[in-house]
Design an enzyme around this catalytic site. Structure first.
Site, PDB file in Angstrom:
ATOM      1  CG  ASP A  13      40.945  -8.717  56.733  1.00 22.28           C
ATOM      2  OD1 ASP A  13      40.675  -9.699  57.446  1.00 22.28           O
ATOM      3  OD2 ASP A  13      42.115  -8.387  56.438  1.00 22.28           O
ATOM      4  CE  LYS A 111      43.715 -11.206  57.666  1.00 21.83           C
ATOM      5  NZ  LYS A 111      44.316  -9.869  57.544  1.00 21.83           N
ATOM      6  CB  CYS A 156      43.707  -9.396  53.480  1.00 22.78           C
ATOM      7  SG  CYS A 156      44.832  -8.488  54.577  1.00 22.78           S
TER       8      CYS A 156
HETATM    9  C1  VGL Z   1      44.854  -5.316  54.624  1.00 24.19           C
HETATM   10  C2  VGL Z   1      46.590  -3.844  54.387  1.00 24.19           C
HETATM   11  C3  VGL Z   1      46.886  -3.940  55.732  1.00 24.19           C
HETATM   12  C4  VGL Z   1      43.734  -6.056  53.968  1.00 24.19           C
HETATM   13  C5  VGL Z   1      45.134  -5.435  55.968  1.00 24.19           C
HETATM   14  O1  VGL Z   1      42.798  -6.489  54.685  1.00 24.19           O
HETATM   15  O2  VGL Z   1      43.772  -6.217  52.725  1.00 24.19           O
HETATM   16  N1  VGL Z   1      45.594  -4.523  53.843  1.00 24.19           N
HETATM   17  N2  VGL Z   1      46.144  -4.742  56.516  1.00 24.19           N
END
Ligand code: VGL
Ligand code: ZN
Length: 210
Positions: A13, A111, A156
């Site tokens: 991410d 995702k 994540c």
């Molecule tokens: C994430 C919160 C919501 C992350 C993704 O990538 O850690 N955190 N969505």
């Protein structure tokens, strides 16, 4: 050796919305980009994940009238932190950081694309039972040892590391190649949990020396 063929680097991410100026900015999130790019050069195999939500996703505080970001709520699968709208499919915030080296990655795993369910982990959605398919993919590719880096350590990256152990992989998190959100002690809790299931904590420097 980090370049061994049974090893894969999972880059979690590294997207605009998790970097300074983004909708769910992780403090110093952009600082991982250079570290991750250099780290990637040491791996024969790399996989990217991309948080990828439809508008109106149930993890967004905006989908729950009267609720504010960073509060928690209970969804059918359990407790869920309510986030600012982020990583909405097709938006600039959902794109990878412009300086992230993406062309050398062999898979981009998206995702969180179901409106009703969040997915911190790259392996299982937040009900902890709906698979994303990544575990089977990595197993079929013959990988045994996974190195994780990216954003955010306590969400994540952490959930992915726990699930990767659960799926039977050897797992190391490259600490300096991650940054955390750290709400209500979530970073310390994440490391406690990861270490309790045998996730190794390494640094990119130690890997470069190995
Ligand atoms: C994430 C919160 C919501 C992350 C993704 O990538 O850690 N955190 N969505
Ligand atoms: Zn998200």
């Amino acid at each position: 050796m980090a370049s061994h063929t049974s090893e894969c680097l999972l880059i979690i991410d590294v997207q605009n919305d998790f970097c300074p100026g983004g909708a769910l900015a992780v403090p110093d999130g952009d600082q991982v980009v250079g570290i991750v790019n250099r780290l990637g050069e040491r791996f024969a195999h790399r996989v990217l994940t991309q948080d990828w939500h439809p508008a109106g996703h149930l993890s967004f505080a905006s989908s729950h009238p009267g609720r504010a970001p960073m509060e928690t709520t209970t969804l059918p699968y359990g407790e869920q932190v309510l986030w600012p709208d982020h990583c909405v499919q097709g938006t600039r915030g959902a794109e990878f950081h412009s300086e992230l080296e993406v062309n050398g990655s062999e898979l981009i795993l998206r995702k969180g694309f179901r409106r009703e369910i969040d997915s911190y982990s790259a392996f299982f959605e937040n009900d902890r039972s709906t698979p994303t398919g990544l575990g089977a993919y990595l197993r079929e590719r013959g990988f045994e040892r996974l190195y994780l880096c990216g954003l955010a350590t306590d969400f994540c990256v952490g959930y992915s590391a726990l699930d990767a152990r659960r799926a039977g992989f050897a797992v190391a998190v490259v600490d300096d190649a991650c940054r955390a959100i750290d709400v209500n002690g979530s970073l310390a809790a994440a490391w406690r949990e990861m270490e309790s299931v045998g996730v190794e904590r390494v640094t990119s420097e130690a890997l470069a020396r190995a």
